[in-house]
Design a protein around this motif. Structure first.
Motif, PDB file in Angstrom:
ATOM      1  N   LYS A 114       0.853  -1.193   0.000  1.00 20.94           N
ATOM      2  CA  LYS A 114       0.000   0.000   0.000  1.00 20.94           C
ATOM      3  C   LYS A 114       0.883   1.236   0.000  1.00 20.94           C
ATOM      4  N   ASP A 115       0.298   2.382  -0.354  1.00 20.83           N
ATOM      5  CA  ASP A 115       1.091   3.581  -0.595  1.00 20.83           C
ATOM      6  C   ASP A 115       1.620   4.226   0.675  1.00 20.83           C
ATOM      7  N   GLU A 116       0.981   3.941   1.807  1.00 23.58           N
ATOM      8  CA  GLU A 116       1.343   4.633   3.036  1.00 23.58           C
ATOM      9  C   GLU A 116       1.232   3.688   4.221  1.00 23.58           C
ATOM     10  N   LEU A 117       2.259   3.662   5.049  1.00 20.55           N
ATOM     11  CA  LEU A 117       2.262   2.848   6.260  1.00 20.55           C
ATOM     12  C   LEU A 117       2.158   3.765   7.471  1.00 20.55           C
ATOM     13  N   ILE A 124      15.321   9.735   6.204  1.00 17.14           N
ATOM     14  CA  ILE A 124      14.321  10.724   5.811  1.00 17.14           C
ATOM     15  C   ILE A 124      13.382  11.007   6.992  1.00 17.14           C
ATOM     16  N   LYS A 125      13.198  12.274   7.306  1.00 17.14           N
ATOM     17  CA  LYS A 125      12.311  12.635   8.410  1.00 17.14           C
ATOM     18  C   LYS A 125      10.873  12.274   8.065  1.00 17.14           C
ATOM     19  N   VAL A 126      10.233  11.530   8.985  1.00 12.73           N
ATOM     20  CA  VAL A 126       8.847  11.115   8.746  1.00 12.73           C
ATOM     21  C   VAL A 126       7.874  11.721   9.745  1.00 12.73           C
ATOM     22  N   GLY A 127       8.410  12.393  10.757  1.00 10.90           N
ATOM     23  CA  GLY A 127       7.516  13.018  11.720  1.00 10.90           C
ATOM     24  C   GLY A 127       8.292  13.657  12.853  1.00 10.90           C
ATOM     25  N   GLU A 128       7.613  14.584  13.562  1.00  4.90           N
ATOM     26  CA  GLU A 128       8.197  15.205  14.748  1.00  4.90           C
ATOM     27  C   GLU A 128       7.081  15.786  15.596  1.00  4.90           C
ATOM     28  N   SER A 129       7.340  15.904  16.904  1.00  2.00           N
ATOM     29  CA  SER A 129       6.350  16.471  17.811  1.00  2.00           C
ATOM     30  C   SER A 129       7.041  16.999  19.059  1.00  2.00           C
ATOM     31  N   ASP A 132       0.345  10.433  21.961  1.00  2.00           N
ATOM     32  CA  ASP A 132       0.854   9.307  21.190  1.00  2.00           C
ATOM     33  C   ASP A 132       1.191   9.778  19.783  1.00  2.00           C
ATOM     34  N   ARG A 133       2.368   9.367  19.314  1.00  2.00           N
ATOM     35  CA  ARG A 133       2.793   9.751  17.976  1.00  2.00           C
ATOM     36  C   ARG A 133       2.359   8.702  16.956  1.00  2.00           C
ATOM     37  N   PHE A 134       1.681   9.157  15.913  1.00  2.00           N
ATOM     38  CA  PHE A 134       1.335   8.323  14.764  1.00  2.00           C
ATOM     39  C   PHE A 134       1.777   9.067  13.515  1.00  2.00           C
ATOM     40  N   TYR A 135       2.741   8.512  12.813  1.00  2.00           N
ATOM     41  CA  TYR A 135       3.291   9.177  11.634  1.00  2.00           C
ATOM     42  C   TYR A 135       2.996   8.363  10.379  1.00  2.00           C
ATOM     43  N   LYS A 136       2.540   9.042   9.347  1.00  2.00           N
ATOM     44  CA  LYS A 136       2.294   8.403   8.066  1.00  2.00           C
ATOM     45  C   LYS A 136       3.613   8.345   7.283  1.00  2.00           C
ATOM     46  N   VAL A 137       3.980   7.141   6.861  1.00  2.00           N
ATOM     47  CA  VAL A 137       5.252   6.936   6.180  1.00  2.00           C
ATOM     48  C   VAL A 137       4.982   6.552   4.722  1.00  2.00           C
ATOM     49  N   PRO A 138       5.352   7.385   3.775  1.00  2.00           N
ATOM     50  CA  PRO A 138       5.150   7.035   2.363  1.00  2.00           C
ATOM     51  C   PRO A 138       5.914   5.765   1.995  1.00  2.00           C
ATOM     52  N   LYS A 139       5.315   4.984   1.128  1.00  2.00           N
ATOM     53  CA  LYS A 139       5.934   3.748   0.670  1.00  2.00           C
ATOM     54  C   LYS A 139       7.319   4.011   0.072  1.00  2.00           C
ATOM     55  N   SER A 140       7.475   5.166  -0.543  1.00  2.00           N
ATOM     56  CA  SER A 140       8.737   5.496  -1.211  1.00  2.00           C
ATOM     57  C   SER A 140       9.906   5.615  -0.249  1.00  2.00           C
ATOM     58  N   VAL A 141       9.626   5.817   1.037  1.00  2.00           N
ATOM     59  CA  VAL A 141      10.687   5.947   2.044  1.00  2.00           C
ATOM     60  C   VAL A 141      11.258   4.581   2.410  1.00  2.00           C
ATOM     61  N   LEU A 142      10.464   3.530   2.231  1.00  2.00           N
ATOM     62  CA  LEU A 142      10.798   2.200   2.727  1.00  2.00           C
ATOM     63  C   LEU A 142      11.291   1.286   1.614  1.00  2.00           C
ATOM     64  N   VAL A 143      11.922   0.216   2.027  1.00  2.00           N
ATOM     65  CA  VAL A 143      12.415  -0.770   1.063  1.00  2.00           C
ATOM     66  C   VAL A 143      12.086  -2.171   1.561  1.00  2.00           C
ATOM     67  N   ALA A 144      11.962  -3.100   0.637  1.00  2.00           N
ATOM     68  CA  ALA A 144      11.855  -4.505   1.018  1.00  2.00           C
ATOM     69  C   ALA A 144      13.238  -4.946   1.482  1.00  2.00           C
ATOM     70  N   GLY A 145      13.312  -5.458   2.704  1.00  2.00           N
ATOM     71  CA  GLY A 145      14.594  -5.798   3.294  1.00  2.00           C
ATOM     72  C   GLY A 145      14.854  -4.952   4.521  1.00  2.00           C
ATOM     73  N   LYS A 146      16.108  -4.574   4.755  1.00  2.00           N
ATOM     74  CA  LYS A 146      16.465  -3.847   5.973  1.00  2.00           C
ATOM     75  C   LYS A 146      16.126  -2.363   5.863  1.00  2.00           C
ATOM     76  N   ASN A 147      15.451  -1.863   6.929  1.00  2.00           N
ATOM     77  CA  ASN A 147      15.165  -0.448   7.078  1.00  2.00           C
ATOM     78  C   ASN A 147      15.725   0.022   8.412  1.00  2.00           C
TER      79      ASN A 147
END
Length: 634
Positions: A299-302, A320-325, A331-346
């Protein structure tokens, strides 16, 4: 000499021509208490005559030697909007004035908790437009002696703009009352987070305490505006220095390929103090790897959840910065675009800045995860950490009302004693866990003293502390201490033992708090005696062999109440060791029979006698919960 005389003449002339003024809580959009004499007062030069026109009535008052004036209009029914005109050498016009019910809303952070931070807060805020609900946000003010006016604050009509930052509990309480009674509602939010009850008590009370006498005497000579100004300046400088010293920012520790092999190991979530992280204040960086599959990225966003961070975070994934508060209790809930992530190690890296609190991660293990397309992947467990500010100096000593008994009574309560109100709602006690037993007497004394100063036994409705785990049984005692205030007339207690979050001192479901307080107000303040002010409460118990029969008063339990296996009851014999009891609701719906295989001759009973007692099962049909109790001595 002529110049000196000229300046003196100007100063005297300026003083003599001083215009009529009023406390700041007389303003446009104000609500005046219905069905009660309406007193308007303020200041002008001695001997001046002040005239006030309101609802076709014209009254006047001559100022006394101290320049004080006061006049009183007869009681009025609810209505508005009206206009009020005050005239002396000047003319003041207050517009959009309503007559309705005014509620004084006070306490610490759970009363001050912002509307937008409550459950569904953004939606609630967007729907906060109510022409007949008026809000007065009192500025947080300490003072050494009782004040006659507030430092800042004026009435505003409830709207998404004015309600932002306003008390969620007060707002939901007022909304419930308006929807039920359709009269204008005025809400005065006079609260300050983290404050103990001593700060809200008068010198008449706290002056009897030897430990407080010296501080109270010294406070009379303190300019608290200057103290707070100086503290804020020092704190701002410390924060700036912390950011400047932070090696992690300079060396870009958030980069995906930064070598963290020398970093120490830590298990998250955890407070810094518990994990012995040093220095506690300043910037600490934490990092770990996590694996994702192609299926996870379908999906496009995690969603990344990291719980509550004390105080601030900047969160990166793969550099890549995905959130700050900066909100420590959210409670922190940050939307992470799929483009930031990779299959494998993050790689996730979090910059945590603590500015004088406990520091670290306040949530439980379930609050730390990433929600993928195929799973909820836990991020709790082993991380690595390093201090970005190893040699930073201590945070400036916090200037806070807990250091100054009577300070908030003087600055945030006393100014309102000339104002007629409908009643008071109160949410405080968390900061008194260290003297939980003493709180019982202090709380009753405070209520009695406030009423005396207001010259009226106003309804006083308060929130009993909710469930909150791992408090070394201090919250149990606090709840019991709070319940003692029900011995005073015109009081009501909103039981919240089912509304809290076991790991969060600031539960977000403030709608329930407001609703329960409003329901109690129907009985205590509005005379609807057919509306219960509480669920069934403990009345008596009778021992019969190896069983105990407990009888409750104030109505019956809801029809849907379970008839067996009711959670929370415990019994003890003469050895005073309490064991879980089997609990059975009897057919009269107000009696419960208890027994335990481990107690052959029971002597005492306890119900919900834990900081966080688990599932709550006893309610009345209106949804009010039965409060905790015990039969052994206080």
């Amino acid at each position: 000499m002529k110049r000196i005389l000229s300046l003196l003449f100007i100063a005297i002339s300026t003083t003599l021509s001083a215009k009529a003024t009023l406390p700041k809580f007389f303003s446009d959009h104000m609500v005046l208490q219905r069905d009660a004499p309406i007193t308007i007062y303020g200041w002008a030069d001695p001997g001046k005559t002040v005239k006030v026109s309101f609802k076709n009535q014209n009254l006047e008052s001559k100022t006394n030697a101290n320049g004080e004036w006061s006049l009183t209009f007869s009681s009025q029914a609810a209505g508005g909007p009206f206009e009020m005109v005050i005239s002396e050498d000047n003319k003041i016009t207050f517009k959009d004035v309503y007559i309705g019910d005014v509620w004084f809303c006070s306490g610490q952070s759970n009363m001050g908790w912002k509307l937008e931070d409550a459950l569904n807060g953004k939606e609630e805020l967007s729907n906060a437009s109510h022409e007949k609900i008026k809000l007065l946000q009192v500025s947080r003010t300490m003072a050494g002696i009782p004040q006659k006016d507030i430092e800042k604050g004026q009435w505003e009509t409830s709207s998404p703009e004015s309600a932002e930052g306003f008390s969620a509990v007060a707002y939901f309480f007022g909304r419930e009352l308006f929807q039920k009674y359709n009269v204008p509602i005025g809400l005065i939010n006079s609260s300050w987070g983290g404050t103990n009850i001593e700060a809200w008590m008068s010198e008449d009370l706290m002056g009897k305490h030897t430990a407080a006498q010296k501080v109270i005497a010294e406070m009379k000579g303190i300019n608290f505006q200057e103290v707070m100004k100086s503290y804020k300046k020092e704190f701002t400088a410390w924060e700036k220095k912390a950011d400047e010293l932070d090696l992690g920012t300079k060396e870009k520790w958030h980069n995906k390929d930064y070598n963290t092999s020398s970093w120490k190991t830590i298990t998250l979530p955890v407070y810094w103090s518990k994990a012995k992280v040093t220095p506690n204040d300043g910037v600490i960086w934490v990092t770990r790897n996590f694996e994702l599959t192609a299926k996870d990225l379908a999906k496009d966003e995690l969603t990344l959840a990291i719980g509550r961070v004390d105080n601030e975070d900047i969160t990166y994934i793969n550099g890549i910065k995905v959130g700050e508060s900066t909100q420590k209790d959210l409670d922190r809930f940050y939307k992470v675009p799929k483009s930031v992530l990779v299959a494998g190690k993050n790689v996730i890296t979090i910059r945590v800045k603590n500015t004088g609190d406990i520091g670290g991660f306040r949530g439980d293990a379930q609050s730390l995860y990433i929600e993928t397309a195929s799973q909820r992947l836990s991020l709790a467990g082993e991380w690595k950490y390093e201090a970005g500010t190893k040699d930073i100096e201590e945070v400036p000593v916090r200037q806070h009302p807990t250091k100054y008994p009577t300070s908030l009574y003087n600055g945030m309560v006393a100014p309102f004693f000339g104002l007629k109100i409908k009643g008071i709602i109160w949410y405080q006690a968390e900061a008194n866990s260290k003297n939980a037993k003493e709180y019982a007497g202090m709380f009753k004394d405070m209520i009695t003293d406030w009423r005396k100063k207001w010259n009226a036994d106003y309804p006083f409705i308060y929130a009993q502390l909710p469930n909150y785990a791992n408090q070394n049984n201090r919250w149990i005692t606090l709840r019991e201490s709070q319940s003692k205030a029900l011995e005073l007339k015109n009081t009501g207690m909103a039981v919240l033992i089912d509304v809290g979050e076991d790991d969060n001192i600031h539960p977000i479901h403030k709608q329930i708090v407001g609703k329960r307080m409003a329901l109690i107000a129907s009985n205590v303040a509005y005379g609807e005696k057919d509306v219960p002010a509480s669920a069934p409460v403990f009345d008596s118990f009778k021992i019969d062999g190896n069983s105990v029969t407990v009888t409750f008063k104030n109505g019956t339990f809801a029809p849907e109440t379970a008839k067996a296996n009711i959670n929370g009851f415990m019994v003890a014999g003469s050895d005073k060791k309490f064991y879980p009891a089997n609990a059975y609701l009897q057919s009269d719906m107000k009696t419960i029979k208890l027994s335990s295989d481990k107690v052959s001759s029971p002597k005492d009973v306890r119900y919900l006698w834990e900081d966080a007692p688990g599932k709550i099962m006893l309610y009345n049909k209106e949804g009010l919960a039965t409060p905790p109790f015990r039969t052994d001595s206080f």
